[in-house]
Design an enzyme around this catalytic site. Structure first.
Site, PDB file in Angstrom:
ATOM      1  N   GLY A   1       0.805  -1.224   0.000  1.00 37.16           N
ATOM      2  CA  GLY A   1       0.000   0.000   0.000  1.00 37.16           C
ATOM      3  C   GLY A   1       0.833   1.267   0.000  1.00 37.16           C
TER       4      GLY A   1
ATOM      5  N   SER B   1       4.379  -0.881  -5.778  1.00 34.38           N
ATOM      6  CA  SER B   1       4.074  -2.017  -6.639  1.00 34.38           C
ATOM      7  C   SER B   1       4.192  -3.367  -5.955  1.00 34.38           C
ATOM      8  CB  SER B   1       5.025  -1.998  -7.825  1.00 34.38           C
ATOM      9  OG  SER B   1       4.309  -1.804  -8.950  1.00 34.38           O
TER      10      SER B   1
ATOM     11  N   SER C   1       1.771  -5.240  -5.519  1.00 31.13           N
ATOM     12  CA  SER C   1       0.910  -6.183  -6.250  1.00 31.13           C
ATOM     13  C   SER C   1       1.612  -6.782  -7.459  1.00 31.13           C
ATOM     14  CB  SER C   1      -0.422  -5.558  -6.663  1.00 31.13           C
ATOM     15  OG  SER C   1      -0.380  -4.195  -6.709  1.00 31.13           O
TER      16      SER C   1
ATOM     17  N   ASP D   1       4.443  -1.497 -14.062  1.00 28.76           N
ATOM     18  CA  ASP D   1       4.919  -2.205 -12.873  1.00 28.76           C
ATOM     19  C   ASP D   1       5.325  -3.643 -13.205  1.00 28.76           C
ATOM     20  OD1 ASP D   1       3.942   0.163 -11.870  1.00 28.76           O
ATOM     21  OD2 ASP D   1       2.117  -0.734 -11.049  1.00 28.76           O
TER      22      ASP D   1
ATOM     23  N   TYR E   1      -8.187   6.879 -10.475  1.00 28.01           N
ATOM     24  CA  TYR E   1      -7.261   6.339 -11.491  1.00 28.01           C
ATOM     25  C   TYR E   1      -8.046   6.023 -12.767  1.00 28.01           C
ATOM     26  CZ  TYR E   1      -3.540   3.461 -13.564  1.00 28.01           C
ATOM     27  OH  TYR E   1      -2.571   2.938 -14.407  1.00 28.01           O
TER      28      TYR E   1
END
Ligand code: GLA
Length: 376
Positions: A120, A124, A126, A170, A222
């Site tokens: 968070g 990146s 994720s 990413d 986003y």
């Protein structure tokens, strides 16, 4: 907690499932030096991989079961091949779904995940998770897919499987990074060019300031920015804002679309300039581009927030030669380019400003450009 290592994740796998893993794979987090909100506009960006990474220990099964244990949440998810979990396990299970969809004959898998990428923080975590799992699953099946294909499958896992919008920067840096190198990504044709980034030898360091906030509007905003960029391109009659000029951007009658397009066009130009400056080791001039990028993200693209603005201004006052938000925005992290020896002043300056406002203390780390996802 013990630091994240091959040994600890192998032990975690064994403790969870009662038998040894076949191997361990790792993929890095990233910071983007410049080129923000350009990837989904077919533009340029310039990320570096971090040394912080996500590790996954894995072994295949043959009973259509998928299990994932995470040391961060200390939970084990269990489901079937093709199911997509809720919460954090959505990411690894969506990768399994995405690779199976492309024809991988996956009959089940056990995974144990651990990570040193702050979650968070806009670094990146994720993509580090999806790319480490994708590489593990692919290797365990004899590597039928290339890294280019894995990038696409990880993007689809996040976009369609998890429902998380992401542009592709990413996943590309996680699978193509090289040590002491930034990667110039051209998102129009997918090409990458390594750009030397040996900061320390040039007398600088890159400090990451994790503001430890994530404003809840982030995800919707986003998507909104993406659709505004599509609208701006459509109004100009071009396929993407990559093809627009400054004059075209300024000609848009809608003030919001004009500001969004102005950011994207200028940011792509700044990214090209930054790569050229780095090729010539002109690090000090890169600082100015960082400042201009932040101002543009704040005023024209409107994806910054008070915590990021305070972090950037305080870093500059503490001696950084340039600073900017990095990643999607609305919280997460900023980066500051700092002459070696001035780091303590910079972090103290940011810490003071946060304390004066009663905000949680930010976290700091020094970015060292690391390598790409790999089997350990
Ligand atoms: C997030 C997305 C990336 C990129 C950045 C903004 O990190 O995952 O694809 O769009 O925001 O540059």
């Amino acid at each position: 907690m013990d630091p994240v290592s091959k040994e600890t994740v192998l032990q975690q796998f064994h403790d969870t499932y009662g038998y040894p893993a076949t191997g361990v794979w790792a993929a890095p987090g990233r910071v983007n030096l410049i080129g923000e909100h350009t990837d989904y506009n077919n533009g340029l960006c310039l990320p570096v991989a971090l040394e912080q990474r996500t590790l996954v220990a894995a072994a295949l099964r043959s009973d259509r079961t998928v299990r994932v244990h995470s040391r961060q949440s200390d939970e084990t998810y269990s489901g079937s091949v093709g199911d997509i979990a809720a919460g954090w396990a959505a990411y690894p299970t969506a990768v399994v779904w995405s690779l199976a969809r492309e024809g991988l004959p996956l009959e089940g898998i056990d995974l144990a995940v651990d990570s040193s990428v702050p979650v968070g923080a806009g670094l990146s975590s994720s993509a580090a998770l999806t790319c480490s799992v994708a590489l593990a699953v692919n290797d365990l099946h004899g590597s039928p897919f290339s890294r280019d294909q894995l990038v696409k499958m990880c993007i689809r896992a996040e976009n369609e499987g998890v429902g998380a919008p992401t542009g592709g920067m990413d996943q590309t840096i996680a699978l193509f990074a090289r040590p002491s190198t930034a990667l110039l990504l051209d998102c129009q044709d997918g090409s990458t060019e390594p750009i030397p980034f040996d900061l320390h030898n040039a007398g600088f360091e890159l400090i990451v300031i994790d503001t430890r906030v994530k404003h809840s509007l982030a995800d919707g905003q986003y998507g909104l920015r993406r659709s505004q960029c599509v609208d701006a391109a459509q109004a100009l009659g071009v396929d993407s804002l990559r093809e627009a000029t400054v004059d075209q951007a300024e000609s848009l009658s809608d003030p919001i679309l004009r500001a969004r397009a102005r950011h994207v066009v200028a940011e792509i130009a700044r990214t090209r300039q930054a790569a050229e400056l780095l090729r010539n080791s002109r690090f000090s001039d890169v600082g100015t581009l960082f400042d201009n990028s932040h101002a543009s993200l704040c005023d024209d693209f409107e994806v910054s927030c008070e915590e990021l603005d305070v972090a950037v201004a305080a870093a500059r006052r503490g001696g950084a030669i340039g600073a900017r938000m990095t990643g999607g925005g609305f919280g997460g992290s900023a980066i500051a380019l700092v002459p070696v020896g001035r780091g303590a002043e910079v972090t103290a300056s940011v810490g003071r400003e946060f304390a004066a406002r009663g905000w949680r203390a930010p976290h700091f780390l020094t970015a060292v450009a690391g390598g790409s996802a790999t089997r350990l």
